[in-house]
Scaffold this motif. Structure first.
Motif, short mmCIF file in Angstrom:
data_model
loop_
_atom_site.label_atom_id
_atom_site.label_comp_id
_atom_site.label_asym_id
_atom_site.label_seq_id
_atom_site.Cartn_x
_atom_site.Cartn_y
_atom_site.Cartn_z
N PHE A 93 29.34 47.28 28.29
CA PHE A 93 27.90 47.28 28.49
C PHE A 93 27.30 45.92 28.14
O PHE A 93 26.49 45.36 28.89
CB PHE A 93 27.25 48.38 27.66
N LEU A 94 27.70 45.36 26.98
CA LEU A 94 27.17 44.07 26.56
C LEU A 94 27.58 42.95 27.51
O LEU A 94 26.79 42.04 27.80
CB LEU A 94 27.62 43.75 25.13
N LYS A 95 28.79 43.02 28.01
CA LYS A 95 29.25 42.01 28.97
C LYS A 95 28.41 42.08 30.25
O LYS A 95 28.03 41.07 30.81
CB LYS A 95 30.73 42.23 29.29
N ARG A 96 28.12 43.29 30.69
CA ARG A 96 27.35 43.47 31.92
C ARG A 96 25.90 43.02 31.75
O ARG A 96 25.36 42.29 32.58
CB ARG A 96 27.39 44.93 32.35
N ILE A 97 25.24 43.45 30.68
CA ILE A 97 23.83 43.08 30.51
C ILE A 97 23.67 41.63 30.08
O ILE A 97 22.58 41.07 30.19
CB ILE A 97 23.06 44.02 29.55
N GLY A 98 24.73 41.02 29.61
CA GLY A 98 24.68 39.61 29.22
C GLY A 98 24.81 38.65 30.38
O GLY A 98 24.76 37.43 30.20
#
Length: 156
Positions: free
Chosen positions: A63-68
Motif C-alpha cells: 500500500f505504501l509503495k503504491r500511494i508513494g
C-alpha cells in the motif's frame, strides 16, 4: 506539484492496486509457509499470529509503495514522484516526448494494467516510465491530446 501559469492537469494517477497483486500473492504464500513452519515447531495460536503479522506487513508495504508513487501529465510536462519519507522526482517537458510505448503481459491485459514508457529527446539513460497504471491507453491518449493542444497553441 506546482503548476505554471496557464498549465492544466490532463491526467493524474498512481499505480493500480492490481499492479501489486503479484506482490500480495507472494506475501500470502510466504506468510502461509512461515505459519506452517511455526505450527510444526510450536502451537497453532502462535502460527496464526505469525501469519497475520507477516501478511499485515506485506499489505502495508504494498500500500505504501503504491500511494508513494504518483504520475501527472499536464499541458506542459510529464511528472513522476516516488517516495514518502525520501523523495525522487522526475520531470520532463511535453515537447521533449518523441515516442510513447505501452507494454502489457498477458496477465496485465487480463488485469487491465500496463506500463507506459516515454522516449524523450536527448536522453538515453533516463527511464521515464509510468508503471502499473490502469488503462494505459488512456495515458497515451492524454499525452497525445496534450501534445496536439501544445502544437495548436493557446486559444486566442
Amino acid at each position: 506539484m506546482d503548476l505554471h501559469p496557464g498549465e492544466t492537469i490532463i491526467f493524474e494517477g498512481r499505480p493500480s492496486w492490481r499492479s501489486i497483486l503479484g506482490f500480495y500473492v507472494v506475501g500470502l504464500v510466504a506468510a502461509a509457509v512461515v505459519a506452517l513452519i511455526v505450527k510444526l515447531a510450536d502451537a497453532t495460536g502462535t502460527a496464526v499470529v505469525a501469519f497475520i503479522v507477516i501478511f499485515a506487513v506485506v499489505v502495508a508495504v504494498g500500500f505504501l509503495k503504491r500511494i508513494g508513487t504518483s504520475y501527472t501529465i499536464t499541458s506542459e510536462r510529464l511528472h513522476i514522484r516516488r517516495g514518502l519519507l525520501s523523495r525522487s522526482v522526475q520531470q520532463t517537458k511535453l515537447e521533449r516526448v518523441q515516442n510513447v510505448n505501452t507494454e502489457q503481459s498477458f496477465f496485465e491485459r487480463v488485469l487491465q494494467i500496463g506500463t507506459v514508457d516515454f522516449d524523450t529527446a536527448g536522453t538515453d539513460d533516463s527511464d521515464f516510465t509510468f508503471a502499473g497504471v490502469a488503462n494505459p491507453d488512456e495515458v497515451v491518449t492524454a499525452v497525445d491530446r496534450a501534445q496536439r493542444a501544445a502544437e495548436v497553441g493557446p486559444a486566442a
